[in-house]
Design a protein around this motif. Structure first.
Motif, PDB file in Angstrom:
ATOM      1  N   ARG A 157       5.351  15.773  73.679  1.00  0.00           N
ATOM      2  CA  ARG A 157       6.775  15.704  73.377  1.00  0.00           C
ATOM      3  C   ARG A 157       7.503  16.861  74.049  1.00  0.00           C
ATOM      4  O   ARG A 157       6.885  17.811  74.520  1.00  0.00           O
TER       5      ARG A 157
ATOM      6  N   ASP B 165      12.925  19.234  66.411  1.00  0.00           N
ATOM      7  CA  ASP B 165      13.316  18.781  67.753  1.00  0.00           C
ATOM      8  C   ASP B 165      14.045  17.436  67.698  1.00  0.00           C
ATOM      9  O   ASP B 165      13.953  16.625  68.612  1.00  0.00           O
ATOM     10  N   GLU B 166      14.755  17.229  66.598  1.00  0.00           N
ATOM     11  CA  GLU B 166      15.720  16.130  66.527  1.00  0.00           C
ATOM     12  C   GLU B 166      15.113  14.723  66.452  1.00  0.00           C
ATOM     13  O   GLU B 166      15.749  13.756  66.825  1.00  0.00           O
TER      14      GLU B 166
ATOM     15  N   ASN C 115       9.052  19.256  72.878  1.00  0.00           N
ATOM     16  CA  ASN C 115       8.807  20.578  72.275  1.00  0.00           C
ATOM     17  C   ASN C 115       7.379  21.065  72.511  1.00  0.00           C
ATOM     18  O   ASN C 115       6.965  22.076  71.967  1.00  0.00           O
TER      19      ASN C 115
END
Ligand SMILES: Nc1ncnc2c1ncn2[C@@H]1O[C@H](COP(=O)(O)OP(=O)(O)OP(=O)(O)O)[C@@H](O)[C@H]1O
Ligand SMILES: [Mg+2]
Length: 356
Positions: free
Chosen positions: A317, A256-257, A319
């Motif tokens: 988060r 997720d970067e 995600n």
């Protein structure tokens, strides 16, 4: 220092079931070693093999360098302290503690002197004529410990001795066990599934899972340098990110970067699991948390847990995964509320690369 207890390639099977896979380790004279691990991981099995109440399927057990693998329990002169105290209910405190000396046929004058001495050591002076049922759990456990140390065994095995006590009593008894260990210099194998108790008491922690030793070392080693995800998660609280190299040296990226900058590039292609302890996280403002910055996670406050001296903030988060941050409680600080956007950062040196 010389080995007091040696397990040399010891394995224990019950039928086809392996309770303890092939295990070898040494315990030094005077060392306090704790076996820590989930239920069924083989902790009591190691105690039983050491005490002689079970015999290994293969391998050898040495006490003070002497092979005792085929020696019966009574010849090993090992003291035991159990979770359920195992006191004799019809006997007084004095009689319970005197019992091991009676069966060793010591003169009654010596018995009396020794019993009074150990009762004083464990803080039970004046309780000699009480029966176990007239004592609190903590006091009963002290009788159990007194009965064990009264004949000065060189080795003491303790199987979850504080498991039945409330938190305050447990904390107090931990300090007493530490003091006694220091005073007596006895070699101790202690069993618990309470990780804080293990970290507090031990010279060495041996973490077990499914009948195997996962990691053995000083408490600080297991906490700060866990080798595996299991160790990181079993000892202390943990945040674990999975990331793969970006192509830029030392820079990794999660699914997720989240960008991760490690102090040194990891060997291999990954994915890598990276541990960050909750107390290492620092809140950062939205500017510092701008996109493209490494070692920052963002999310929304899921909940805030107040534990007195410590406060834990759990963020969710984007995600969906959770991340924990812990800090010393601050009475004056405005509390974060569920749903608030937050970002946390950490130092490169605060990350631990895990094996699996
Ligand atoms: N006498 C026995 N016969 C068959 N299996 C046994 C015997 N004793 C223990 N086991 C099995 O061996 C495994 C390890 O047991 P052990 O008692 O060492 O676990 P433990 O780590 O002490 O767990 P706990 O924290 O629940 O006390 C368990 O799966 C248990 O069921
Ligand atoms: Mg057990």
């Amino acid at each position: 220092m010389s080995a007091m207890i040696t397990l040399d390639n010891v394995c224990k099977k019950y039928g086809d079931f392996i309770a303890l896979k092939q295990t070898s380790f040494e315990i030094r004279k005077g060392e306090f070693l704790t076996l820590l691990g989930p239920s069924g991981s083989g902790k009591t099995t190691i105690l039983n093999l050491t005490a002689g109440s079970a015999s290994p399927t293969t391998g050898r057990i040495l006490l003070g360098g002497r092979n005792v693998t085929n020696e019966p329990a009574r010849d090993r002169n090992i003291g035991m302290v159990f979770q359920n105290y195992a006191l004799m209910p019809h006997m007084t405190v004095f009689e319970n503690v005197a019992y091991p000396l009676l069966i060793r046929r010591l003169p009654s004058k010596e018995i009396k002197a020794k019993v009074y001495d150990v009762l004083e050591r464990v803080g039970l002076k004046g309780f000699e004529s009480r029966k176990p049922r007239q004592l609190s759990g903590g006091q009963q456990q002290r009788v159990g410990i007194a009965r064990c140390i009264v004949y000065s065994p060189k080795i003491i095995l303790m199987d979850e001795p504080l498991g039945a006590l409330d938190k305050n009593m447990r904390d107090q008894m931990q300090e007493e066990i530490k003091r006694l260990h220091k005073e007596l210099g006895t070699t101790i194998i202690y069993v618990t599934h309470d990780q804080e108790e293990a970290l507090n008491l031990s010279d060495t922690v041996c973490l077990m899972n499914h009948g195997s030793v996962v990691q053995i070392g000083r408490p600080q080693e297991l906490y700060y340098a866990p080798k595996h995800q299991f160790v990181a998660e079993f000892i202390g609280e943990s945040n674990i990110l999975e990331a793969t190299p970006t192509g830029t040296e030392g820079l990794l990226r999660t699914g997720d970067e989240v960008l991760i900058r490690l102090p040194a590039p990891p060997v291999g292609g990954g994915p890598f699991k990276i541990l960050i302890r909750p107390e290492k996280l620092r809140p950062v403002g939205p500017d510092t948390a701008a996109a493209g910055q490494a070692n920052v996670v963002r999310g929304a406050v899921e909940f805030v847990s107040f534990f007195g001296g410590m406060t834990r903030l759990t963020l969710r988060r984007a995600n969906g995964s959770l991340f924990h941050a812990k800090r010393i409680s601050d009475q004056g600080a405005a509390d974060a509320k569920p749903g608030d956007p937050v970002a946390f950062s950490w130092a490169e040196s605060d990350m631990v690369l895990l094996k699996s």
